[in-house]
Design an enzyme around this catalytic site. Sequence first.
Site, mmCIF file in Angstrom:
data_model
loop_
_atom_site.group_PDB
_atom_site.id
_atom_site.type_symbol
_atom_site.label_atom_id
_atom_site.label_comp_id
_atom_site.label_asym_id
_atom_site.label_seq_id
_atom_site.Cartn_x
_atom_site.Cartn_y
_atom_site.Cartn_z
ATOM 1 N N PRO A 1 49.483 40.481 37.917
ATOM 2 C CA PRO A 1 48.727 41.062 39.040
ATOM 3 C C PRO A 1 47.935 39.968 39.759
ATOM 4 O O PRO A 1 46.956 39.454 39.231
ATOM 5 C CB PRO A 1 47.811 42.089 38.367
ATOM 6 C CG PRO A 1 47.696 41.629 36.953
ATOM 7 C CD PRO A 1 48.971 40.951 36.613
ATOM 8 N N ASP B 1 45.787 35.321 37.863
ATOM 9 C CA ASP B 1 46.292 36.472 37.122
ATOM 10 C C ASP B 1 45.097 37.296 36.652
ATOM 11 O O ASP B 1 44.318 36.851 35.798
ATOM 12 C CB ASP B 1 47.120 35.975 35.930
ATOM 13 C CG ASP B 1 47.790 37.100 35.158
ATOM 14 O OD1 ASP B 1 47.393 38.270 35.330
ATOM 15 O OD2 ASP B 1 48.702 36.800 34.352
ATOM 16 N N HIS B 2 44.974 38.508 37.204
ATOM 17 C CA HIS B 2 43.795 39.327 36.908
ATOM 18 C C HIS B 2 43.803 39.873 35.485
ATOM 19 O O HIS B 2 42.793 40.436 35.027
ATOM 20 C CB HIS B 2 43.694 40.481 37.906
ATOM 21 C CG HIS B 2 42.285 40.795 38.308
ATOM 22 N ND1 HIS B 2 41.212 40.637 37.455
ATOM 23 C CD2 HIS B 2 41.752 41.258 39.474
ATOM 24 C CE1 HIS B 2 40.101 40.987 38.057
ATOM 25 N NE2 HIS B 2 40.399 41.364 39.301
ATOM 26 N N ARG B 3 44.904 39.731 34.769
ATOM 27 C CA ARG B 3 44.908 40.107 33.355
ATOM 28 C C ARG B 3 44.088 39.123 32.534
ATOM 29 O O ARG B 3 43.499 39.484 31.506
ATOM 30 C CB ARG B 3 46.341 40.142 32.815
ATOM 31 C CG ARG B 3 47.251 41.158 33.471
ATOM 32 C CD ARG B 3 48.665 41.017 32.956
ATOM 33 N NE ARG B 3 49.201 39.678 33.221
ATOM 34 C CZ ARG B 3 50.402 39.254 32.805
ATOM 35 N NH1 ARG B 3 51.178 40.073 32.099
ATOM 36 N NH2 ARG B 3 50.818 38.041 33.088
#
Length: 474
Positions: free
Chosen positions: A269, A445-447
């Site tokens: 994401p 990467d928003h994870r």
Amino acid sequence: MPEYKQFPLADTAEGLTEAEIIDWKVKPGDEVAVNQIVVEIETAKAAVELPIPWAGVVTELLVEPGQTVEVGTPILTMDVDPHGEAGPSVNGSAPAEAAKAEQADEEEMKPLVGYGSKAAAAKRRPRKRQAEAAGPAPQAAPQPPAAPADPVRAVQVVKPREEADNGVHGNGTVDVSYVPLAKPPVRKLAKELGVDLRALTGSAEGGVITREDVRRAAAGETAPEPTAATAPSALPGSYDPATRERRVPIRGVRKATAQAMVSSAYTAPHVTEFITIDVTPMMELRDKLRRTPEFADVKLTPLAFAAKAVCLAAKRTPDVNAVWDENAGEIVYKDYVHLGIAAATPRGLIVPKVRDADAKSLAELARAIGELTATARDGKTPPEDMRNGTFTITNVGVFGVDTGTPIINPGESAILALGAIKDMPWVVDGELAVRKVMQLSLSFDHRVIDGQQGSQFLADVGALLADPAVAITY
């Protein structure tokens, strides 16, 4: 007595499944030494030169330049005992001896780089002596293979397009080193009609010989002058004058880049943040450092300053140098920075890495970046220089672009884009002035990285470029 061996396309230790033959460094009749470079191939990442594991004489080149073949496919045949010093050949030995020799062939290949288990397990073209091993031993040693009936297959030396002619000299003789541009069906037709392709000039785009060219030559007709729409061109691919469209096969670096970007875009994401900074102090420092002995032979660019800033900022925000491991259910934090530098090359976009960039000085980083980009543009980046990156910088500013939203490289969690440095109005100490200004954008990467960590990292990089003296506080 002659002993013939076939050289297969190897897995060059990067998970290679196929490669395109770019250029042969040898031709039939050439005597080669162990580990001599015989062919240049293009993998999904870069151009690679392959050495031969035996000494001997090349007897046949099995694949033409421009063809894509799978790992394990035989691409060259050679006589490893041209002077008859090794006794009976493998093909003429007893079945058990042939099997042992076959196994020995594989063992000989292993010491060379790129000959791993994958190459041995790959699909291979059946060898004649394997079939013979199951039946009675032959009564006599086989004779050397006859010269191919197709005169084109006998020679595989390619001239650069700008230097290539139709292979016919002024005295009417044919240059045997010239390889005409023609597709396999056209070559087959030429063979059936007894036409020497080396004596023809192709009428299609790029000088490619067509079926009509062959039929006209067989009938003794003169080829028409190429029109503007069908004149040879240096552009790749095939051109259709009727539709005015040019089609280029998707392969090599372009294919690998597309697959990686699609995988990243639909797996991680993405979030992208932007910052605009005044880099006038950085540019002034660059001009000052250029006059010092340490940087006398160094091409000091804004990219080198950005690389140093990224390494320093990553120490305060280690999340940007981590990666999401879906299979293990873990976030892996890297205690080193293998910094990828996106480079535009004639073969497409590749990302070579500066190993342990965080341990290098500004001068060392500048030298390393210069060497990497120069090697990449020459198409000589080795596969090991493009693996295991932890963070990437892409400099879109060299094209005059302000900024962009870059896609994260697979196996990483963030990428920084550098925009163009431009003279712009800027408020300094309450007054308007003309300053050197640039934009940065960070995709992450928003994870792995929350908005706080991403914002802090981008702000740190911006502060280091806006005022390099801030580095002493890190």
